[in-house]
Scaffold this active site. Structure first.
Site, PDB file in Angstrom:
ATOM      1  N   HIS A 220       0.873  -1.182   0.000  1.00  0.00           N
ATOM      2  CA  HIS A 220       0.000   0.000   0.000  1.00  0.00           C
ATOM      3  C   HIS A 220       0.905   1.226   0.000  1.00  0.00           C
ATOM      4  O   HIS A 220       1.856   1.286   0.788  1.00  0.00           O
ATOM      5  CB  HIS A 220      -0.885  -0.013   1.242  1.00  0.00           C
ATOM      6  CG  HIS A 220      -2.009   0.970   1.189  1.00  0.00           C
ATOM      7  ND1 HIS A 220      -1.811   2.323   1.287  1.00  0.00           N
ATOM      8  CD2 HIS A 220      -3.341   0.808   1.019  1.00  0.00           C
ATOM      9  CE1 HIS A 220      -2.979   2.942   1.198  1.00  0.00           C
ATOM     10  NE2 HIS A 220      -3.924   2.050   1.030  1.00  0.00           N
TER      11      HIS A 220
ATOM     12  N   ARG B 217      -6.043  10.484  -0.259  1.00  0.00           N
ATOM     13  CA  ARG B 217      -5.643  10.956  -1.594  1.00  0.00           C
ATOM     14  C   ARG B 217      -6.879  11.190  -2.450  1.00  0.00           C
ATOM     15  O   ARG B 217      -6.954  12.158  -3.199  1.00  0.00           O
ATOM     16  CB  ARG B 217      -4.679   9.949  -2.232  1.00  0.00           C
ATOM     17  CG  ARG B 217      -3.297  10.019  -1.616  1.00  0.00           C
ATOM     18  CD  ARG B 217      -2.375   8.967  -2.178  1.00  0.00           C
ATOM     19  NE  ARG B 217      -2.594   7.672  -1.553  1.00  0.00           N
ATOM     20  CZ  ARG B 217      -2.659   6.513  -2.191  1.00  0.00           C
ATOM     21  NH1 ARG B 217      -2.516   6.482  -3.498  1.00  0.00           N
ATOM     22  NH2 ARG B 217      -2.848   5.388  -1.545  1.00  0.00           N
TER      23      ARG B 217
HETATM   24  O1  MEZ Z   1      -9.013  -1.891  -0.362  1.00  0.00           O
HETATM   25  C1  MEZ Z   1      -8.162  -1.451   0.413  1.00  0.00           C
HETATM   26  O2  MEZ Z   1      -7.056  -1.951   0.515  1.00  0.00           O
HETATM   27  C2  MEZ Z   1      -8.477  -0.244   1.193  1.00  0.00           C
HETATM   28  C3  MEZ Z   1      -9.886   0.121   1.305  1.00  0.00           C
HETATM   29  C4  MEZ Z   1      -7.477   0.449   1.703  1.00  0.00           C
HETATM   30  C5  MEZ Z   1      -7.485   1.891   1.964  1.00  0.00           C
HETATM   31  O3  MEZ Z   1      -6.626   2.573   1.423  1.00  0.00           O
HETATM   32  O4  MEZ Z   1      -8.327   2.376   2.695  1.00  0.00           O
END
Ligand code: MEZ
Length: 554
Positions: free
Chosen positions: A326, A346
């Site tokens: 992430h 974002r």
């Molecule tokens: O789907 C995801 O990983 C999610 C909702 C993460 C996020 O950035 O909130």
């Protein structure tokens, strides 16, 4: 810990460019999206491309496939149980359906199977709901706004995000079932954020062509988990939950059908035999393997156990050559390292900004591209912000959201993170956050079909443990969707299988005996599943008088 003086000085640089960046955002004059070629180039900075990060798996149904060392280590390991001493004729629990995993996917499967008349046991490693579902923040995608969107556009986005490598039939099932899932959750009392007239609020996520991200503030997963867990707990006559009892091996029967599992009681250290007519595997992901040394957003029990058990039972794996980092995990304060900062920041307008106060990438690129851009900026670009702990990060300029959408927006829309940072003396409505990519999602997993079946009759898949839906890169909001869509399908089809397809037979762990034999030549004394990560300092480990380790467990 609040920001120390040296970081406060650097925040002044961010502040000096903020007004201009807000103006550009208002006029849609930001850093443009990368072209497909530029994206491909950028991905050279993504950890997945490092050949040295992977190796060939030497045994099992996907022998020859190159995957992360950390996952290969677990596939090339012996069982925690010695099949010779497990007494399969002494059954501790008997049920129609055994669901392995008590997160969103497993709990949803339990509900749908129960509605088919099945008695269900949910066996969960920690507490019911200790799962990645709980940690998902920013939303769930669904094309509910028919006048602007449709599953067709959603399908194209999912395929594009996954580099068109996704299994199309899995994507089709995902997007077509999405609007129904939102309706189902709402019917169970899930509180999605709405406008005053009751319209569901929707925003963009990285890689979406339409605003279809539904959310409950910044605690969407927690709200969804609350909803399905309450529902399951309200059906106690049919759904029994066994906590602190991770599965360590699947049990097959003489016909080769899945017929239960061996559980391990974490408190008493006993093994327990569960006999079932069908099994839903819903164990989630692998963030706690800390692939390539990355920090993680995942919950404490995310150690890829389901992949290990399913693989030993004969189910091939796919798409494990990619994992998702992430783009925005906390890199400072260090007590919160790895924790997810939702993409919704974002989507709501916050820029990613380097040490010079410059936006260097559009913040709505697909996740892998966004993560690669941040890594590049901090490494070859040397424009990361040094943290007091010797790492580098990038600013996520949350105060922009207040300027774009009004004072109070950050606290209202992001209560989870607002509270978390407040504990450290940081007000994210006024100060930006320091972030770096964090291991978030297992793009691949066990192979399965759109009806949740696997190559082993009686074994169904739900959620992150399965691979194929998201191809090589998942987009935001499609994992909360995935657990609901495939949780429902797995539960419903398992319920039907129990009524029509199930064939009773003598229980067996012969597949484990065979796997243990095969693994001998390639295994270095490792034991799997891992169950819990091991954070013991090696120096302390060496001096532990009473410790006798089996893999990671004492
Ligand atoms: O789907 C995801 O990983 C999610 C909702 C993460 C996020 O950035 O909130």
């Amino acid at each position: 810990m609040p920001y120390p003086e040296e970081l406060k000085k650097l925040i002044k640089v961010v502040e000096s460019t903020r007004a201009e960046r807000v103006e550009r955002k208002k006029k849609n004059e930001e850093v443009p999206f990368l072209s497909l070629d530029e994206r491909a180039e950028m991905l050279h900075h993504h950890p997945d491309v490092k050949e040295e990060g992977r190796r060939e798996v030497k045994i099992g149904p996907s022998k020859g496939y190159h995957i992360a060392h950390e996952i290969a280590d677990l596939l090339e390991a012996t069982s925690r149980v010695d099949p010779a001493i497990v007494e399969l004729n002494k059954v501790d629990y008997e049920t129609d359906l055994l669901v392995i995993g008590g997160g969103g996917a497993g709990t949803t499967a339990a509900l749908l199977a129960q509605e088919q008349g099945a008695k269900v046991i949910i066996a969960t490693k920690l507490r019911h709901g200790d799962a990645n579902t709980m940690m998902a923040e920013g939303g769930i995608q669904a094309a509910t706004k028919g006048h602007k969107d449709s599953p067709y556009f959603h399908y194209l986005d999912v395929m594009g995000g996954g580099h068109f490598k996704n299994k199309p039939e899995l994507v089709e099932t995902l997007v077509n079932n999405a609007p129904g899932v939102i309706k189902w959750l709402e019917g169970l009392g899930c509180n999605f954020t709405k406008t005053n007239d009751g319209t569901l609020m929707t925003i963009h996520g990285g890689g979406t062509s339409r605003k279809r991200m539904h959310y409950a503030a910044d605690i969407t997963g927690a709200e969804m988990m609350r909803t399905v867990r309450d529902e399951a707990r309200n059906r106690p006559n049919d759904i029994r939950v066994i906590e602190f009892a991770p599965a360590v091996e699947l049990i097959l029967n003489e016909h080769g059908h899945c017929a239960g599992a061996v559980l391990y009681n974490l408190e008493t250290e006993e093994y327990l035999v569960v006999k079932a007519k069908a099994v839903v595997m819903a164990t989630g992901g692998c963030g706690r393997l800390h692939i390539q040394g990355f920090m993680t957003t995942n919950h404490y029990g995310a150690t890829a156990d389901g992949i290990v058990m399913g693989y030993r039972a004969g189910v091939p794996v796919c798409f494990l050559h990619t994992v998702q980092y992430h783009p925005t995990g906390i890199v400072f304060p260090e007590q919160a390292e790895g924790i997810l900062i939702t993409e919704k920041f974002r989507g709501s307008g916050a820029n990613l900004v380097n040490i010079e106060g410059n936006q260097f990438v559009n913040e709505r690129e697909p996740r892998d591209v966004e993560a690669a851009a941040i890594i590049k900026e901090c490494t070859v670009g040397s424009k990361g912000v040094p943290t007091p702990t010797g790492k580098a990060g990038i600013w996520l300029d949350s105060p922009m959201i207040e300027m774009l959408s009004g004072e109070g927006t950050v606290e209202r829309e992001f209560p989870g993170k607002h509270i978390l940072y407040k504990r450290f003396g940081i007000d994210i409505a006024k100060e930006p956050m320091l972030i770096f990519p964090t291991l978030h999602y297992q793009n691949g997993g066990l192979e399965f079909q759109p009806n949740a079946e696997t190559t082993v009759p009686g074994l169904f898949i739900a959620g992150e443990v399965g691979g194929g839906t998201h191809g090589e890169n998942r987009l935001m909001g499609n994992s909360l969707l995935d657990i609901m869509v495939y949780g429902r399908i797995a539960g419903e089809n398992a319920g039907q299988y129990i009524r029509n397809g199930f064939k009773d037979g003598k229980l067996s762990l012969d597949h484990v005996v065979k796997y243990n034999n095969d693994v001998e030549s390639v295994c270095d004394g490792r034991v799997a599943p891992m169950i819990l990560p091991d954070y013991t300092d090696p120096a302390i480990r060496e001096k532990q008088l009473t410790a006798n380790y089996e893999g990671t467990l004492r």
